[in-house]
Enzyme design. Structure first.
Site, PDB file in Angstrom:
ATOM      1  CG  ASP A   8      -8.281   1.414  14.552  1.00 44.69           C
ATOM      2  OD1 ASP A   8      -9.420   1.577  15.019  1.00 44.69           O
ATOM      3  OD2 ASP A   8      -7.933   0.370  13.975  1.00 44.69           O
TER       4      ASP A   8
ATOM      5  NE  ARG B  15      -2.242   0.947   3.790  1.00 41.71           N
ATOM      6  CZ  ARG B  15      -2.921   0.645   4.895  1.00 41.71           C
ATOM      7  NH1 ARG B  15      -4.198   0.337   4.818  1.00 41.71           N
ATOM      8  NH2 ARG B  15      -2.326   0.628   6.070  1.00 41.71           N
TER       9      ARG B  15
END
Length: 474
Positions: free
Chosen positions: A252, A176
């Site tokens: 988160d 990513r």
């Protein structure tokens, strides 16, 4: 053109030290293979598409090699999960390999998901499975093509390692990319553990690396919250306008950059349902589609709470009050664009809501309906049960729709990452056939333009594909 071996690193987050992350090396996949690679994501690192064929790519992103200049770190953070604070989080299955600097001077985090256990794995194996890795890859690149702020995905690799979730699956890794992987939960961790010196250090780091313009203001920390809030409002407005359900809007999973982050049981709407819940683990419907703006505001309030040692509460409240007006402003502008209305009117929200209510009552397909409206397609009427009510709405719409056809088509995708399309690709990939993942990825790179031979990808889902259950399990 540079190669993978030539990447230049500047590992700024790693230099914050062990109070913010832990050094961990990835655990390699056995017999790794490349599933799919994004040439668009490669270009962010100044790499051409030929690098996808370099064996080094699989070695690096399946955990077998690490650049000598990289400093793999598992990041430490906490967060509110389904409304309850959880102090024990962090990168449990991911590693920030390092920060690459491209030729434009941009820093890009390389983050490897599924890289094995870390100090924050909480008894987990630290692995990701093939299906979740494919889903995140496809969603990242599809959202980007739609103009929705998002992290990016460079590639997916798969190995022979068995992983046990609801069933035995195979381990995979996803590489990513993001300009930063700092989350709301990073600030929450240092606030709730009363480590205000480290919280100050994190704030300074974020201001310097993500929001340097805020440094010139009288209250940099307040200005940063304002900037995060504005970006988040626009991101969520785009989610709502394009029918995207995130599914797990825990703090988160909220990026300090205001980008779509940490994909799990996401979904694009099929038949319009304002109360759609895409995560079958979300028993209370906390993250239902229509609640996403409110949850985003709630999450921003959690971030604001973590800033109270440095910003007056009244100032923070004043910033939070701006969220809904900003969200509504962006959302209405996007929906006017999708409907081809070039002029704003006071009753825009009422008219848009009237269409959505008609769609909900009829189970009309969200994307097909808007695309057919954009093209003035005669079959759009067939999407509605109460055709008289639709005809009434359509007459008003016809008087307002004055944007050129090309601009309307450019705002209404023909191809959307529906769950059943992702599932078809996953089913084939689990049988070692990666062609459908790659084909779907290529189609979704250009969602607004008709592509020869891709008619089936623009159709409404089959009956079996309308109610697929997706959970947080990965």
């Amino acid at each position: 053109m540079p190669t993978l071996a030539d990447l230049q690193f500047d590992n700024r987050f790693a230099r914050l030290g062990d109070s913010f992350s832990s050094r961990v090396l990835p655990e390699p996949l056995s017999n790794p293979r490349l599933v799919v690679c994004s040439e668009d994501a490669l270009a962010l690192l100044d790499l051409d598409k030929e690098q996808a064929a370099d064996p080094l790519l699989v070695e690096l992103f399946a955990g077998h090699k690490v650049w000598s200049e990289a400093e793999p770190r598992a990041m430490l953070y906490s967060g509110h999960q389904f409304g309850a604070y959880n102090p024990q989080l962090g990168d449990g299955r991911g590693l920030l390999l390092g920060e690459v600097v491209n030729q434009a001077g941009e820093h890009w985090d390389l983050h490897l998901k599924g890289a094995g256990s870390t100090p924050y794995s909480r008894m987990g194996d630290g692995r990701a499975v093939l299906r979740s890795s494919i889903r995140e890859f496809l969603a990242s690149e599809a959202l980007h093509a739609l103009g929705i702020p998002t992290s990016r995905a460079l590639c997916v690799t798969v190995g022979d390692n068995p992983v046990y979730r609801e069933r035995e699956e195979r381990a995979a890794m996803l590489l990513r990319l993001a300009r930063s992987h700092i989350r709301f939960g990073h600030f929450e961790y240092f606030y709730y553990t009363r480590q205000h010196e480290h919280l100050r250090q994190l704030l300074d780091f974020t201001l310097d690396t993500c929001y340097p313009d805020c440094r010139t203001t009288a209250q940099p920390e307040r200005a940063m919250l304002s900037a995060v809030l504005r970006r988040t409002a626009e991101m969520v407005a785009r989610w709502q306008a394009y029918g995207f359900c995130h599914g797990v809007m825990n703090t988160d999973n909220m990026s300090i950059l205001g980008i779509t982050f940490d994909f799990g049981p996401y979904a694009f709407l099929d038949a319009f349902d304002a109360r759609h819940i895409c995560n079958h683990s979300d028993h209370e419907g906390r993250y239902a589609f229509h609640r996403q703006p409110l949850i985003a505001q709630w999450n921003l309030a959690c971030l604001a709470q973590a800033l109270t040692p440095f910003v007056a509460v009244e100032d923070l409240k004043a910033e939070l009050a701006n969220f809904m007006p900003l969200f509504e402003q962006h959302y209405l502008a996007l929906m006017r664009q999708r409907l081809g209305w070039t002029a704003a009117r006071e009753d825009d929200a009422e008219q848009i809501d009237a269409l959505l209510q008609l769609m909900q009552a009829s189970g009309a397909d969200y994307h097909l309906t808007l695309r057919q409206l954009a093209e003035e397609h005669p079959l759009v009427r067939d999407q509605f049960i109460d055709r008289a009510a639709f005809d009434h709405w359509q007459r008003e719409h016809a008087q307002r729709c004055d944007a050129p056809l090309a601009s309307r088509q450019a705002a209404n995708p023909l191809y959307v990452l529906r769950n059943y399309l992702a599932q078809n690709a996953i089913t084939a990939a689990e049988q070692e056939d990666f062609s459908e993942v790659r084909r779907l990825h290529q189609i979704l790179r250009h969602p607004f333009s008709a592509q020869p031979g891709a008619e089936a990808y623009a159709a409404a889902p089959p009956d079996w594909g309308r109610h697929l259950e997706i959970s947080c399990s990965s």
